[in-house]
Design an enzyme around this catalytic site. Structure first.
Site, mmCIF file in Angstrom:
data_model
loop_
_atom_site.group_PDB
_atom_site.id
_atom_site.type_symbol
_atom_site.label_atom_id
_atom_site.label_comp_id
_atom_site.label_asym_id
_atom_site.label_seq_id
_atom_site.Cartn_x
_atom_site.Cartn_y
_atom_site.Cartn_z
ATOM 1 N N VAL A 80 31.082 44.783 37.037
ATOM 2 C CA VAL A 80 31.800 44.201 38.167
ATOM 3 C C VAL A 80 32.218 45.328 39.105
ATOM 4 C CG1 VAL A 80 33.742 42.722 38.838
ATOM 5 C CG2 VAL A 80 32.659 42.433 36.589
ATOM 6 N N THR A 90 46.999 44.160 38.575
ATOM 7 C CA THR A 90 47.322 44.815 39.839
ATOM 8 C C THR A 90 46.108 45.240 40.658
ATOM 9 O OG1 THR A 90 47.508 46.962 38.735
ATOM 10 C CG2 THR A 90 49.528 45.657 38.939
ATOM 11 N N THR A 126 34.514 47.252 40.367
ATOM 12 C CA THR A 126 35.909 47.616 40.119
ATOM 13 C C THR A 126 36.018 49.128 39.994
ATOM 14 O OG1 THR A 126 35.620 47.514 37.720
ATOM 15 C CG2 THR A 126 36.312 45.473 38.834
ATOM 16 N N ASP A 167 53.289 47.399 28.827
ATOM 17 C CA ASP A 167 52.267 48.115 28.059
ATOM 18 C C ASP A 167 51.790 47.182 26.954
ATOM 19 O OD1 ASP A 167 50.723 49.703 26.456
ATOM 20 O OD2 ASP A 167 52.206 51.293 26.207
ATOM 21 N N ASN A 213 43.474 40.284 30.521
ATOM 22 C CA ASN A 213 42.538 41.009 31.371
ATOM 23 C C ASN A 213 42.649 42.525 31.227
ATOM 24 O OD1 ASN A 213 40.738 41.355 33.859
ATOM 25 N ND2 ASN A 213 42.642 42.325 34.537
ATOM 26 N N TYR A 270 33.935 50.780 23.272
ATOM 27 C CA TYR A 270 34.101 49.650 24.199
ATOM 28 C C TYR A 270 33.443 48.396 23.639
ATOM 29 C CZ TYR A 270 34.114 47.061 28.603
ATOM 30 O OH TYR A 270 34.313 46.107 29.573
ATOM 31 N N ILE A 318 39.516 42.986 38.820
ATOM 32 C CA ILE A 318 39.388 41.600 38.377
ATOM 33 C C ILE A 318 40.763 40.939 38.317
ATOM 34 C CG2 ILE A 318 38.786 40.117 36.426
ATOM 35 C CD1 ILE A 318 36.569 42.157 35.744
#
Length: 234
Positions: free
Chosen positions: A163, A15, A165, A42, A65, A130, A18
């Protein structure tokens, strides 16, 4: 005729950022695109993933993604933060891939593209959850590639640096809070982390995803495409 005409594409986390750029690229190429956000599917919930893909039907291209991140020294990283990143970044990719793979095998065609990160290939300070979860996502991609080798299905990953975002904007805000730098200086600090010397734009990631997803890319399987201007060379 576009190479994606009559193809069905699902982009998780589609939505914004990326995901939105990837979705738009496939739509322009003639694909039928489903780009669920968390409210639609989810990816950490096994039942929700199964129900979503049952509703969508056969999928030609899956783009894993959906992703989350947080930043803290290892000693200050909570178990909830650790687990939360693994659930979305790794388990989410596993559940979605598992949902589409049987149908791809039946049709002997499919493209699975995981949006990972340079953090999936190299470590960085304050990103233990991460980095570990993105390494897991890359490892999953390679395991799937080994399983589908020699078929009409491929599994690959794109590994971008920072990126432009909302996720990166949050990282910039954290730098501002911790260092007192202004927004421009904080962004420059991130940009300087790679030889590219700037933030990537979402459309650049969308190009790389579409490259892996193209029917003409049938010989490319189990690969990582690094987008950082040459810092990580594999």
């Amino acid at each position: 005729m576009s190479s994606f005409s009559e193809r069905v594409v699902v982009i998780t986390g589609g939505t914004r950022g990326i995901g939105a750029a990837v979705a738009e690229r496939f739509r322009r190429a003639g694909a039928t695109v489903h780009s669920p956000g968390r409210a639609d599917c989810d990816v950490t919930d096994e039942s929700a993933v199964q129900a979503y893909f049952a509703q969508v039907g056969p999928v030609d291209v899956l783009v894993n993604n959906a992703g989350v991140s947080s930043s803290a020294p290892l000693a200050k990283t909570s178990v909830d933060e650790w687990r939360g990143q693994f659930e979305v970044n790794a388990t989410g990719a596993f559940l979605c891939t598992r949902a589409v793979l049987p149908g791809m095998r039946e049709r002997d065609f499919g493209r699975i593209v995981t949006v990972a990160s340079t953090a999936g290939l190299a470590g960085a300070r304050y990103t233990s959850g991460y980095t570990a979860s993105k390494h897991a996502a890359v490892g999953l991609m390679r395991a799937v590639a080994a399983e589908v080798a020699g078929t009409g299905i491929t599994s690959n990953a794109v590994c971008p640096a920072f990126v432009r975002t909302d996720m990166t904007a949050a990282s910039i805000s954290r730098i501002q809070e911790r260092t007192g730098r202004d927004e421009a200086a904080a962004e420059s600090a991130l940009a300087a982390a790679t030889p590219l010397g700037r933030l990537l734009e979402p459309d650049e990631i969308a190009f790389a995803v579409a490259f892996f997803a193209d029917p003409a890319a049938a010989a490319i399987n189990g690969q990582t495409l690094v987008l950082d201007g040459g810092g990580i060379q594999k």
